[in-house]
Design a protein around this motif. Structure first.
Motif, short mmCIF file in Angstrom:
data_model
loop_
_atom_site.label_atom_id
_atom_site.label_comp_id
_atom_site.label_asym_id
_atom_site.label_seq_id
_atom_site.Cartn_x
_atom_site.Cartn_y
_atom_site.Cartn_z
N SER A 135 0.71 -1.25 0.13
CA SER A 135 -0.06 0.08 -0.06
C SER A 135 0.95 1.02 -0.07
N GLY A 154 -1.99 0.16 5.22
CA GLY A 154 -1.51 -1.54 4.99
C GLY A 154 -1.03 -2.06 6.30
N GLY A 206 -0.38 5.02 3.15
CA GLY A 206 -0.32 3.62 2.63
C GLY A 206 0.27 2.76 3.65
#
Length: 169
Positions: free
Chosen positions: A83, A104, A100
């Protein structure tokens, strides 16, 4: 893609694996691996999502077998690396990569760690997520802050930008 670029990619991924393995094992807070988040974000920015996942997977396997880290070395790192790289590629800046990693590793990785650790330990606790989620989120926040300062300075280096271009091909 010629052999020269493949060799350069392999060399860079290898260096990233070595750095992640050593740094995340040395600079560790009990139950947290903020340097793994740092390396996931840097790998996401440099390598992109696919090679960042490769780096995180290999590092996780090494950490599990050499250092005796539980499977959490994989569950958090792989989702965070993907991510971080994916959101950097499509968001276009470091903040997206940091988000991200948070999403993630901090959220998805911690939630997936619950059933993995139930299988690994053989104990079933409904509140496992209260143990893993705060630690994963804490590690991603610490790691994101460190990665931000590292990447801001790396972006000023021409060689760093050239390495990014190798993986953009």
């Amino acid at each position: 893609m010629n052999i020269n670029y493949k060799s350069k990619k392999l060399a860079i991924v290898t260096v990233m694996v070595a750095l992640d393995t050593i740094l995340s094992s040395i600079f560790r807070i009990e139950g947290m691996a903020p340097m793994s988040s740092v390396m996931n974000i840097i790998a996401g920015v440099i390598l992109g999502p696919v090679y960042a996942v490769v780096m995180a997977f290999i590092t996780g396997i090494i950490r599990m077998f050499i250092f005796g880290i539980p499977p959490l070395a994989l569950t958090g790192a792989i989702f965070g690396a993907f991510s971080a790289g994916f959101l950097y590629r499509y968001g276009g800046n470091i903040y997206w990569s940091m988000f991200g990693e948070f999403l993630g590793t901090g959220i998805v990785g911690s939630v997936i760690s619950v059933p993995v650790m139930i299988l690994f330990t053989g104990q079933h606790h409904e509140l496992y997520w209260l143990v893993y989620t705060p630690r994963f989120i804490g590690a991603t926040v610490i790691g994101s802050i460190i990665a931000y300062f590292i990447l801001v300075n790396f972006m000023k280096i021409r060689l760093f930008r050239q390495i990014q271009n190798i993986f953009a091909r």
